[in-house]
Design a protein around this motif. Sequence first.
Motif, short mmCIF file in Angstrom:
data_model
loop_
_atom_site.label_atom_id
_atom_site.label_comp_id
_atom_site.label_asym_id
_atom_site.label_seq_id
_atom_site.Cartn_x
_atom_site.Cartn_y
_atom_site.Cartn_z
N LEU A 65 11.08 -8.52 -18.29
CA LEU A 65 11.34 -7.23 -18.92
C LEU A 65 10.09 -6.37 -18.94
CD1 LEU A 65 13.11 -5.26 -20.63
CD2 LEU A 65 12.34 -6.55 -22.65
N THR A 66 8.98 -6.95 -19.36
CA THR A 66 7.72 -6.21 -19.43
C THR A 66 7.30 -5.75 -18.05
OG1 THR A 66 7.08 -7.51 -21.36
CG2 THR A 66 5.33 -6.35 -20.19
N THR A 67 7.40 -6.62 -17.06
CA THR A 67 7.04 -6.26 -15.69
C THR A 67 7.93 -5.14 -15.18
OG1 THR A 67 6.25 -8.48 -15.23
CG2 THR A 67 6.85 -7.12 -13.31
N ARG A 68 9.24 -5.28 -15.39
CA ARG A 68 10.20 -4.27 -14.94
C ARG A 68 9.88 -2.91 -15.54
NH1 ARG A 68 14.47 -6.31 -17.24
NH2 ARG A 68 14.66 -7.86 -15.60
N LEU A 69 9.66 -2.88 -16.84
CA LEU A 69 9.40 -1.61 -17.51
C LEU A 69 8.05 -1.00 -17.11
CD1 LEU A 69 10.87 -2.31 -21.04
CD2 LEU A 69 11.80 -0.79 -19.27
N MET A 70 7.05 -1.83 -16.90
CA MET A 70 5.75 -1.30 -16.47
C MET A 70 5.83 -0.72 -15.05
SD MET A 70 3.60 -1.37 -18.92
CE MET A 70 4.97 -0.93 -19.95
N GLN A 71 6.60 -1.35 -14.20
CA GLN A 71 6.77 -0.83 -12.84
C GLN A 71 7.54 0.48 -12.85
OE1 GLN A 71 5.38 -2.22 -9.89
NE2 GLN A 71 4.24 -3.26 -11.50
N VAL A 72 8.61 0.55 -13.65
CA VAL A 72 9.37 1.79 -13.77
C VAL A 72 8.50 2.89 -14.36
CG1 VAL A 72 11.28 2.90 -15.03
CG2 VAL A 72 11.66 0.73 -13.84
N ALA A 73 7.73 2.56 -15.39
CA ALA A 73 6.84 3.55 -16.01
C ALA A 73 5.80 4.05 -15.00
CB ALA A 73 6.15 2.96 -17.24
N SER A 74 5.28 3.15 -14.19
CA SER A 74 4.31 3.54 -13.16
C SER A 74 4.93 4.53 -12.19
CB SER A 74 3.80 2.32 -12.39
OG SER A 74 3.07 1.48 -13.25
N TRP A 75 6.16 4.24 -11.75
CA TRP A 75 6.85 5.13 -10.82
C TRP A 75 7.07 6.49 -11.46
CZ3 TRP A 75 11.22 8.05 -10.25
CH2 TRP A 75 11.57 8.41 -8.96
#
Length: 176
Positions: free
Chosen positions: A68-78
């Motif tokens: 979850l944390t990885t997914r959200l950090m990647q989406v936030a980066s995008w």
Amino acid sequence: MVEQEYHADNTIRLADRMVRSETFNHIYDEGMGLVEEAAAYLDGEGRAEAKRLSRVAATLYAAESMRLTTRLMQVASWLLLQRASRSGEMTQEQVLSEKAKVRLDTDSAPETVEGWDEIPFDYCDLVHRSLRLQARVRQMDDEIYNEGASSSQRRMLTTNPVSDQISLLATAFAHR
């Protein structure tokens, strides 16, 4: 009258238009809000709830928390890259260089795995919303940056093309 970007095949790319328009703020706010909500949950209520789980469910919860944390950090980066591009803080070349480091494919464990039925509802809700947001962002990314991909390739990248398209259209026209 709003200008629309047409391409060689005379299609209008709504995702590209959305990133360049004010409606992008909606998905940006949703994404950043979900990051904050997940962080608050994991540091507070989620930490307490995880302590009450069985060993199997606690292990699953820990693994899913990392996903979850990885997914959200990647989406936030995008999202941050698109915002920087839109505001002129980064050139298209800089965005493409940084975007190459972003992964929008972090899956979740199937809900049929042992222990999933013990996972707290609020946490499951965060996971589901993050997966839907990631799918919407992945579809926008494909529309914007992979215009040469065939429609069948684009369909394979999304978990539910109809739902993703409806979400994309709802977001694109939410603030009219």
